[in-house]
Write an enzyme that holds these catalytic residues in place. Structure first.
Site, PDB file in Angstrom:
ATOM      1  N   GLU A   1       5.508  -4.564  -8.683  1.00  7.30           N
ATOM      2  CA  GLU A   1       4.055  -4.390  -8.533  1.00  7.30           C
ATOM      3  C   GLU A   1       3.715  -2.995  -9.024  1.00  7.30           C
ATOM      4  OE1 GLU A   1       2.455  -5.117  -4.600  1.00  7.30           O
ATOM      5  OE2 GLU A   1       0.997  -3.471  -4.822  1.00  7.30           O
TER       6      GLU A   1
ATOM      7  N   GLU B   1      -5.216   2.970  -5.885  1.00  6.45           N
ATOM      8  CA  GLU B   1      -5.559   2.514  -4.540  1.00  6.45           C
ATOM      9  C   GLU B   1      -6.273   3.639  -3.815  1.00  6.45           C
ATOM     10  OE1 GLU B   1      -2.802  -0.520  -2.386  1.00  6.45           O
ATOM     11  OE2 GLU B   1      -1.502   0.988  -3.333  1.00  6.45           O
TER      12      GLU B   1
END
Length: 277
Positions: A156, A161
């Site tokens: 991933e 974020e």
């Protein structure tokens, strides 16, 4: 007069040489010049996100991994303008506090899965982030075919974020079998972006066979190197698709609770561009 003319000519020539030299330096240092634009959405339309480019994850993750594996509180909807729409040249992903399908919040999670995926490239997104405790917006990538097995074996890549209880701070992270947050071994870096929740910034991921790097507005702040060991350290030799979403609460997003007075909250995206050599 001849002396003045010669002086003017020399001045003009010097300026042209300097401009050419500076331009050459700029081109040489501008990473976009090394790439060709292969995919983009400029959001120059109105309504639902184009189905030719975007698909949806729908629901609350149940029965397999309720809360999408992170104890998130939202229900992701599909083809619902309230949660995902294009207007005024921007994509808007909007999370609401509302009772919906046994959940107390709604949001949207858009993907290019089954539309487009890429192996290596430069991913550039200009976005303004939501704010407030409980928000967890993300711009990230997952493998299209899961060549090495389920998460985290196939990897991933988190391009950006942000969690609302850490205002104006963004994170860059990779997860692999060797490096992941379940084991506390994830490879992550952070950068403070003082007005990330008030203004647009350009978030960039550059991914090559040798490394992955992250930058904001041209400032590189993280690099993950290919150690040429096994897929457990570097599963990033396969196509990945792009994901845009706002989660609500969850293990990280809700670590300091969820402020019920802040909703709705939006992530506003000006454009998404993918370049490759």
């Amino acid at each position: 007069m001849q002396r003045v003319a010669n002086s003017s000519f020399l001045l003009l020539f010097s300026l042209l040489f300097l401009f050419s030299h500076v331009s050459a330096q700029k081109s040489a240092s501008d990473p976009v010049d090394e790439y060709e634009l292969v995919w983009s959405d400029e959001f120059e339309y109105t309504g639902l996100p184009h189905s030719s480019k975007w698909t949806y994850d729908v629901g609350d993750g149940c029965p397999d991994i309720c809360g999408w594996g992170n104890n998130e509180l939202q229900f992701y909807t599909e083809d619902r303008l309230k949660n995902a729409r294009v207007e005024n040249g921007n994509l808007i992903i909007e999370a609401h506090k509302e009772a919906y399908e046994d959940r107390d919040y709604t949001s949207a999670r858009l993907l290019t899965r089954n539309r487009d995926a890429w192996k290596y490239g430069r991913f550039e997104i200009r976005a303004k982030l939501p704010s407030g405790k409980g928000t967890w917006p993300a711009i990230w990538l997952l493998p299209e075919e899961w060549e090495y097995g389920g998460w985290p074996e196939s990897g991933e890549i988190d391009l950006m974020e942000h969690v609302g209880h850490e205002p104006n701070r963004v994170y860059a992270t990779v997860h692999t079998q060797a490096f992941n947050h379940v084991n506390g071994t994830q490879d992550t870096d952070t950068l403070r972006v003082p007005d990330a929740e008030e203004n647009f910034h350009v978030y960039v991921l550059e991914w090559t066979p040798e490394q992955i790097s992250w930058s904001v507005d041209g400032q590189q702040y993280s690099t993950f190197e290919n150690r040429h060991a096994t897929y457990k350290e570097w599963p990033f030799d396969q196509p990945f698709h792009l994901i845009l979403n706002i989660a609500v609460g969850g293990n990280w997003g809700g670590a300091q609770g969820v402020d019920d007075s802040i909703w709705p909250q939006k992530m506003i995206i000006d454009y998404v561009r993918v370049y490759q050599n």
